[in-house]
Motif scaffolding. Structure first.
Motif, mmCIF file in Angstrom:
data_model
loop_
_atom_site.group_PDB
_atom_site.id
_atom_site.type_symbol
_atom_site.label_atom_id
_atom_site.label_comp_id
_atom_site.label_asym_id
_atom_site.label_seq_id
_atom_site.Cartn_x
_atom_site.Cartn_y
_atom_site.Cartn_z
ATOM 1 N N VAL A 1 4.310 -6.033 -30.343
ATOM 2 C CA VAL A 1 5.360 -7.057 -30.318
ATOM 3 C C VAL A 1 6.487 -6.692 -29.347
ATOM 4 C CG1 VAL A 1 4.911 -7.922 -32.634
ATOM 5 C CG2 VAL A 1 6.505 -6.025 -32.323
ATOM 6 N N MET A 2 6.479 -5.449 -28.863
ATOM 7 C CA MET A 2 7.523 -5.028 -27.926
ATOM 8 C C MET A 2 7.298 -5.653 -26.550
ATOM 9 S SD MET A 2 8.419 -1.457 -26.121
ATOM 10 C CE MET A 2 7.328 -1.869 -24.805
ATOM 11 N N LYS A 3 8.342 -6.235 -26.011
ATOM 12 C CA LYS A 3 8.291 -6.801 -24.665
ATOM 13 C C LYS A 3 9.107 -5.904 -23.745
ATOM 14 C CE LYS A 3 6.323 -10.896 -25.425
ATOM 15 N NZ LYS A 3 5.054 -11.238 -24.871
ATOM 16 N N GLY A 4 8.426 -5.230 -22.847
ATOM 17 C CA GLY A 4 9.114 -4.345 -21.904
ATOM 18 C C GLY A 4 9.513 -5.088 -20.643
ATOM 19 N N ARG A 5 10.204 -4.376 -19.767
ATOM 20 C CA ARG A 5 10.603 -4.963 -18.487
ATOM 21 C C ARG A 5 9.426 -4.941 -17.523
ATOM 22 N NH1 ARG A 5 16.185 -2.734 -16.363
ATOM 23 N NH2 ARG A 5 16.834 -4.883 -16.271
ATOM 24 N N ARG A 6 9.389 -5.924 -16.668
ATOM 25 C CA ARG A 6 8.367 -5.959 -15.623
ATOM 26 C C ARG A 6 8.848 -5.083 -14.471
ATOM 27 N NH1 ARG A 6 7.169 -8.174 -19.999
ATOM 28 N NH2 ARG A 6 5.741 -9.904 -20.001
ATOM 29 N N ARG A 7 7.942 -4.266 -13.944
ATOM 30 C CA ARG A 7 8.296 -3.375 -12.842
ATOM 31 C C ARG A 7 7.175 -3.343 -11.825
ATOM 32 N NH1 ARG A 7 12.456 0.486 -14.499
ATOM 33 N NH2 ARG A 7 12.935 0.049 -16.663
ATOM 34 N N ILE A 8 7.577 -3.075 -10.579
ATOM 35 C CA ILE A 8 6.555 -2.902 -9.551
ATOM 36 C C ILE A 8 6.130 -1.441 -9.561
ATOM 37 C CG2 ILE A 8 7.396 -4.793 -8.126
ATOM 38 C CD1 ILE A 8 8.688 -2.667 -6.303
ATOM 39 N N LYS A 9 4.876 -1.205 -9.162
ATOM 40 C CA LYS A 9 4.406 0.176 -9.097
ATOM 41 C C LYS A 9 3.159 0.242 -8.234
ATOM 42 C CE LYS A 9 1.549 -0.011 -13.242
ATOM 43 N NZ LYS A 9 1.232 0.574 -14.520
ATOM 44 N N GLY A 10 2.829 1.452 -7.835
ATOM 45 C CA GLY A 10 1.624 1.673 -7.058
ATOM 46 C C GLY A 10 1.717 1.107 -5.660
ATOM 47 N N GLY A 11 0.582 0.861 -5.077
ATOM 48 C CA GLY A 11 0.542 0.276 -3.750
ATOM 49 C C GLY A 11 0.856 1.271 -2.654
ATOM 50 N N ARG A 12 1.081 0.757 -1.497
ATOM 51 C CA ARG A 12 1.331 1.576 -0.310
ATOM 52 C C ARG A 12 2.832 1.679 -0.070
ATOM 53 N NH1 ARG A 12 -3.704 -1.110 2.965
ATOM 54 N NH2 ARG A 12 -5.268 -0.319 1.524
ATOM 55 N N ALA A 13 3.363 2.861 -0.318
ATOM 56 C CA ALA A 13 4.807 3.090 -0.259
ATOM 57 C C ALA A 13 5.419 2.833 1.117
ATOM 58 C CB ALA A 13 5.126 4.505 -0.732
ATOM 59 N N PRO A 14 4.773 3.217 2.229
ATOM 60 C CA PRO A 14 5.408 2.947 3.529
ATOM 61 C C PRO A 14 5.672 1.463 3.769
ATOM 62 C CG PRO A 14 3.582 4.472 3.797
ATOM 63 C CD PRO A 14 3.533 3.987 2.380
ATOM 64 N N ILE A 15 4.788 0.619 3.265
ATOM 65 C CA ILE A 15 4.978 -0.822 3.441
ATOM 66 C C ILE A 15 6.187 -1.287 2.641
ATOM 67 C CG2 ILE A 15 3.965 -3.101 3.011
ATOM 68 C CD1 ILE A 15 1.217 -1.774 3.452
ATOM 69 N N ARG A 16 6.276 -0.817 1.397
ATOM 70 C CA ARG A 16 7.405 -1.199 0.544
ATOM 71 C C ARG A 16 8.725 -0.738 1.158
ATOM 72 N NH1 ARG A 16 4.834 0.566 -3.666
ATOM 73 N NH2 ARG A 16 6.031 2.477 -3.788
ATOM 74 N N THR A 17 8.754 0.469 1.666
ATOM 75 C CA THR A 17 9.974 1.025 2.251
ATOM 76 C C THR A 17 10.437 0.200 3.443
ATOM 77 O OG1 THR A 17 9.287 3.225 1.565
ATOM 78 C CG2 THR A 17 10.983 3.101 3.256
ATOM 79 N N VAL A 18 9.502 -0.101 4.325
ATOM 80 C CA VAL A 18 9.848 -0.829 5.536
ATOM 81 C C VAL A 18 10.209 -2.280 5.211
ATOM 82 C CG1 VAL A 18 7.924 -1.926 6.783
ATOM 83 C CG2 VAL A 18 9.150 -0.096 7.824
ATOM 84 N N LEU A 19 9.547 -2.881 4.247
ATOM 85 C CA LEU A 19 9.863 -4.253 3.863
ATOM 86 C C LEU A 19 11.242 -4.357 3.210
ATOM 87 C CD1 LEU A 19 6.607 -5.842 2.426
ATOM 88 C CD2 LEU A 19 7.861 -6.513 4.457
ATOM 89 N N TYR A 20 11.630 -3.322 2.475
ATOM 90 C CA TYR A 20 12.950 -3.325 1.841
ATOM 91 C C TYR A 20 14.043 -3.413 2.909
ATOM 92 C CZ TYR A 20 16.926 -1.890 -0.977
ATOM 93 O OH TYR A 20 18.139 -1.841 -1.604
ATOM 94 N N MET A 21 13.918 -2.567 3.930
ATOM 95 C CA MET A 21 14.932 -2.575 4.997
ATOM 96 C C MET A 21 14.878 -3.884 5.787
ATOM 97 S SD MET A 21 16.531 0.077 4.363
ATOM 98 C CE MET A 21 17.698 0.048 5.693
#
Length: 173
Positions: free
Chosen positions: A99-119
């Protein structure tokens, strides 16, 4: 390294100013030669050249993002929007148990893409009208700014995927 040296330059004593200038000059030359090499490599491969042109047409997207996507994401344009988001680590995963509803979070994937997309997204929400409007709507709806930024990153990745798949450049409409 260039940013670190630039920041050190402002806090260092005046006696070290010449050293910092020399170091920045060396780093600038190195960055320029690497960019020339990457541009030359891209011009030799027809598929990469077209993808480079498509991605570069998007406001707020520069060479850094384009080079990273070409290197880290050869599947671009071949996957569904959901799969591309998971591959880039931009898909929200739930943390529910019973019954616990946690927060949705991103995880995994290719970190260099995430880093560059953030900037890139920090730039895009300033100069890209589509992303700016989407970001503002999310913030007005009560989303935290970082969560809104992540949602924009996912939307941008989906747009990149569709543009490469359809072989068309950026259209603001």
């Amino acid at each position: 390294m260039r940013t670190q040296e630039f920041n050190r330059q402002h806090k260092a004593p005046a006696i070290l100013a010449a050293t910092h200038k020399r170091m920045l000059k060396v780093l600038d030359k190195e960055i320029e030669s690497i960019n020339k090499l990457l541009t030359k490599t891209i011009s030799e491969v027809t598929e990469w050249q077209r993808t480079y042109e498509i991605l570069s047409s998007v406001p707020g997207v520069g060479d850094g993002v384009t080079f990273t996507l070409l290197r880290e994401l050869p599947e671009l344009g071949q996957l569904s929007p959901r799969k591309i988001a998971v591959l880039c680590g931009l898909a929200p995963f739930n943390r529910d148990s019973g019954v616990m509803k946690g927060r949705r979070r991103i995880k995994g994937g290719r970190a260099p893409i995430r880093t560059v997309l953030y900037m890139a997204m920090l730039s895009a929400i300033q100069c890209n009208p589509v992303m700016k409007k989407f970001y503002q709507i999310l913030v007005e709806q009560g989303k935290h700014k970082k969560a809104a930024l992540t949602a924009c990153m996912r939307k941008m990745m989906t747009i990149f995927n569709a543009m490469v798949r359809d072989n068309c450049e950026w259209q603001a409409n």
